[in-house]
Design an enzyme around this catalytic site. Structure first.
Site, PDB file in Angstrom:
ATOM      1  N   ARG A 184       0.835  -1.195   0.000  1.00  0.00           N
ATOM      2  CA  ARG A 184       0.000   0.000   0.000  1.00  0.00           C
ATOM      3  C   ARG A 184       0.880   1.259   0.000  1.00  0.00           C
ATOM      4  O   ARG A 184       1.917   1.319   0.695  1.00  0.00           O
ATOM      5  CB  ARG A 184      -0.864  -0.001   1.262  1.00  0.00           C
ATOM      6  N   THR A 219      -9.389   0.030 -10.219  1.00  0.00           N
ATOM      7  CA  THR A 219      -8.093  -0.580 -10.221  1.00  0.00           C
ATOM      8  C   THR A 219      -8.200  -1.881 -10.982  1.00  0.00           C
ATOM      9  O   THR A 219      -8.949  -1.987 -11.935  1.00  0.00           O
ATOM     10  CB  THR A 219      -7.643  -0.732  -8.757  1.00  0.00           C
ATOM     11  N   THR A 252      -3.507  -1.141  -7.752  1.00  0.00           N
ATOM     12  CA  THR A 252      -4.240   0.104  -8.016  1.00  0.00           C
ATOM     13  C   THR A 252      -3.330   1.305  -8.194  1.00  0.00           C
ATOM     14  O   THR A 252      -2.207   1.333  -7.691  1.00  0.00           O
ATOM     15  CB  THR A 252      -5.203   0.376  -6.829  1.00  0.00           C
ATOM     16  N   GLU A 307      -3.691   7.821  -4.434  1.00  0.00           N
ATOM     17  CA  GLU A 307      -4.246   6.945  -3.393  1.00  0.00           C
ATOM     18  C   GLU A 307      -4.569   7.691  -2.099  1.00  0.00           C
ATOM     19  O   GLU A 307      -5.435   7.269  -1.323  1.00  0.00           O
ATOM     20  CB  GLU A 307      -3.252   5.825  -3.091  1.00  0.00           C
ATOM     21  N   ASP A 323      -7.877   8.435  -0.477  1.00  0.00           N
ATOM     22  CA  ASP A 323      -8.615   7.457   0.348  1.00  0.00           C
ATOM     23  C   ASP A 323      -8.606   7.841   1.830  1.00  0.00           C
ATOM     24  O   ASP A 323      -9.345   7.265   2.628  1.00  0.00           O
ATOM     25  CB  ASP A 323      -8.035   6.048   0.193  1.00  0.00           C
ATOM     26  N   SER A 371     -10.504  -0.353   0.403  1.00  0.00           N
ATOM     27  CA  SER A 371     -11.614  -1.313   0.306  1.00  0.00           C
ATOM     28  C   SER A 371     -11.218  -2.536  -0.515  1.00  0.00           C
ATOM     29  O   SER A 371     -12.049  -3.428  -0.738  1.00  0.00           O
ATOM     30  CB  SER A 371     -12.824  -0.651  -0.371  1.00  0.00           C
ATOM     31  N   GLY A 407     -13.161  -1.062  -8.002  1.00  0.00           N
ATOM     32  CA  GLY A 407     -14.433  -0.352  -7.850  1.00  0.00           C
ATOM     33  C   GLY A 407     -14.588   0.480  -6.595  1.00  0.00           C
ATOM     34  O   GLY A 407     -15.716   0.780  -6.203  1.00  0.00           O
ATOM     35  N   GLY A 408     -13.473   0.878  -5.938  1.00  0.00           N
ATOM     36  CA  GLY A 408     -13.609   1.721  -4.753  1.00  0.00           C
ATOM     37  C   GLY A 408     -14.420   1.001  -3.688  1.00  0.00           C
ATOM     38  O   GLY A 408     -14.252  -0.199  -3.466  1.00  0.00           O
TER      39      GLY A 408
END
Ligand code: GLU
Length: 618
Positions: A144, A434, A452, A473, A476, A496, A516-517
């Site tokens: 991440r 993503t 993503t 990112e 988020d 998510s 898709g978030g």
């Protein structure tokens, strides 16, 4: 894929002149499913593979007996399911040559950096969930993005202290997180690979330097995001006359080829140190961000213990926080289990009512409690405990809603015993898109990887002279600096993304994930519901229309959700969006049987499952 919550997704239905007939399969399945549901027939029949989808893709000969290609295919010795036929083909070729699932996944991700730069790439991050068959263990590699160390809690507020509008936030240098993908791939290869990085990068480098015809989704993303792209990106994605590339145009990216060659030669150091890192940091700073070369040099992945949840005779195993995904998926499914959802027909009003209520209950807790566990204490075990979920499920009533949605009320979070609620701000619905892909090899090593750059085309910033897009990112994070998901230096924003392996008796039998978030969570949960509770075939399970809601309805819905179900549930207080949201998510799955693997790629984009049968004649 048209993903209304996904804002800038563009028209991802992508039906166009070059679409194979199978691409509108979701609509076909939807109408077939309505009929089947009405007749109580249950499982939809799904062809073993689509006849249209057998032409060769780069990397494999689909007509060759050792490979099978299509929306859903069966094979014995390896399976790849991804959004991109070229990438699936390259990864299947790695498996065919005896590479592991991780070898194939690494080659696949580098190819996606070239062929689908709008969805993921080396300027982003992701979560890779790996089952290592020899070790009989699940390894979770968390790449991440992190906030630079110069990030500030109020960096998404304007001078008056109000949140900068989301549409503006997504383009800021402040939105770019320190990328993790290259380190994630290298770490996975070190721990589980058998092939040298050099060989795995070759297909991506060849594609970037020789070029390839872009598909309708890539072309739509160039057009839809043109205003967001910086000069380097518009130059890379336009033709010799400066016009945006359109479907079928050849895209060559020599700068990216050079960047990948540097990584091929020198590994992650080529990306995180030296000239590329300097150019990356300068691009972010020119756009207003604080990222430095020290931030890049300091980046590393974490190796996490997966979230594990018992459900329906199997175990859901996935990425833990900072992704809220797999644990929220598990909460929804366990709540539905408490509510005995299987009693109701698949497209009945009661089924949608319960899915909506269970999702709202789980969502209220997600937004209340979750953030990067390096920075906040999250009561993860308590939130997933059977006792707590039974208590929450007991709040649900047939024929009435948990809150007065018509009056704008939302479902309140719960308080597991011993836990103090921490009220944060109401976050913006998180939009983005993503890519998810799954790989399984002959030894039944398995990879479930969601990767993503956040929104399609990320921040719109391409590093000049380097050919890759940078993520956004950090949008988020919650813009208002309160609650568990506020910005802090070196913190990771709440995700998510829901890369999941489903284990039975400790061994993987299903891999699943989606872009898709926020809608990732509901796409993945409902795919599992459709497969495990309603018994649909893998392709039918991911194609069955889904709904999405948070703790504050309205409920978004895909075409195929029956009007009578929406009308009936409205009478007991559910609030539905006025119009369908088009297609939500892009789910890729593999089912792992004793003797065969079944892969399915979501028809909402041009994805392809490619299987390997090594024992069959050349
Ligand atoms: N940024 C999103 C998340 O981590 C993923 C991108 C997407 O929406 O697909 O949840």
């Amino acid at each position: 894929m048209t993903n209304r919550i996904g804002g800038n997704e563009g028209d991802g239905n992508t039906s166009g002149p070059s679409d194979p007939p199978g691409v509108r399969r979701r609509a076909l399945l939807a109408s077939a499913g309505t009929a089947a549901g009405a007749l109580g027939i249950g499982t939809l029949p799904v062809a073993a593979s689509d006849a249209w989808s057998t032409p060769d893709v780069r990397g494999v000969g689909c007509a060759h007996p050792q490979f099978t290609c299509g929306r859903q295919v069966t094979a014995a010795d390896g399976m790849v399911s991804s959004v991109d036929p070229i990438a699936s083909g390259v990864a299947a070729g790695v498996l065919r040559d005896g590479g592991t699932a991780v070898d194939a996944a690494v080659a696949l991700q580098y190819v996606l950096t070239v062929t689908q730069p709008h969805g993921s790439g080396i300027g982003g991050g992701g979560f890779m969930v790996i089952y290592d068959a020899d070790a009989d263990a699940v390894d979770v590699i968390d790449s991440r993005e992190r906030a630079p160390r110069g990030a500030t809690a109020d960096m998404f507020l304007d001078e008056d202290g109000d949140p900068i509008p989301f549409a503006d936030r997504i383009r800021l240098g402040e939105a770019v997180g320190v990328p993790g993908t290259v380190m994630g791939l290298e770490t996975a290869l070190d721990r589980h690979g058998t092939r040298p990085r050099q060989r795995l990068l070759t297909p991506a480098i060849d594609l970037a330097s020789d070029g390839f015809p872009i598909d309708g989704v890539f072309a739509a993303q160039i057009a839809d995001n043109w205003e967001k792209l910086n000069d380097a990106a518009t130059a890379a994605y336009s033709d010799a006359n400066g016009r945006p590339l359109t479907e079928g145009d050849t895209h060559v990216n020599p700068d990216l080829a050079e960047t990948l060659e540097a990584i091929e030669r020198d590994g992650p150091a080529a990306f995180y140190e030296g000239d590329i890192a300097a150019d990356l940091a300068a691009t972010v700073r020119d756009a207003g961000g604080s990222m430095t070369t020290d931030d890049l040099a300091a980046y590393d992945v974490t190796i996490d213990d997966p979230v594990r949840a018992e459900w329906n005779g199997v175990e859901i195993v996935g990425q833990p926080l900072p992704s809220s995904g797999p644990s929220t998926v598990a909460s929804i499914l366990k709540l539905l289990d408490c509510l005995d959802i299987g009693r109701y027909d698949r497209r009945s009003p009661a089924m949608y009512h319960l899915v909506g209520e269970a999702t709202s209950l789980a969502w209220a807790d997600r937004n209340e409690y979750m953030g990067d566990p390096e920075f906040v204490d999250v009561p993860s075990d308590a939130l997933l405990s059977d006792a707590y979920l039974e208590e929450r499920a007991a709040l649900v009533r047939a024929g009435e809603t948990l809150a007065d949605y018509e009056a704008g009320e939302c479902v309140a979070p719960g308080a597991p015993s011993g836990v103090e609620p921490v009220r944060g701000p109401s976050p913006d619905p998180k939009r983005g898109s993503t890519t998810h892909f799954s790989v399984v090899d002959a030894d039944r090593n398995a990879v479930s990887y969601t990767s993503t750059i956040e929104q399609l085309m990320g921040s719109g910033l391409m590093v000049p002279g380097r050919g890759f897009m940078l993520n956004n990112e950090l949008t988020d994070f919650d813009a208002v600096p309160e609650g568990p998901n506020k910005v802090a230096p070196w913190k990771r924003p709440l995700s998510s993304m829901s890369p999941i392996l489903v284990l039975r008796d400790g061994v993987p039998e299903f891999t699943v994930g989606s872009p898709g978030g926020w809608t990732i969570i509901t796409s993945v949960a409902q795919t599992l519901l459709h497969r495990y509770v309603y018994g649909l075939e893998p392709l039918a399970a991911l194609s069955e229309p889904t709904v999405f809601t948070t703790e504050c309805p309205p409920i978004m819905w895909e075409d195929g959700v029956p009007a009578r179900a929406r009308e009936a549930t409205s009478r007991f207080g559910q609030v539905w969006s006025d119009t369908s949201s088009g297609d939500i998510g892009n789910v890729q799955v593999i089912e792992i049987g004793d003797d065969e693997l079944r892969g399915a790629a979501d028809p909402t984009r041009d994805g392809r499952a490619v299987g390997v049968d090594r024992g069959r004649p050349q």
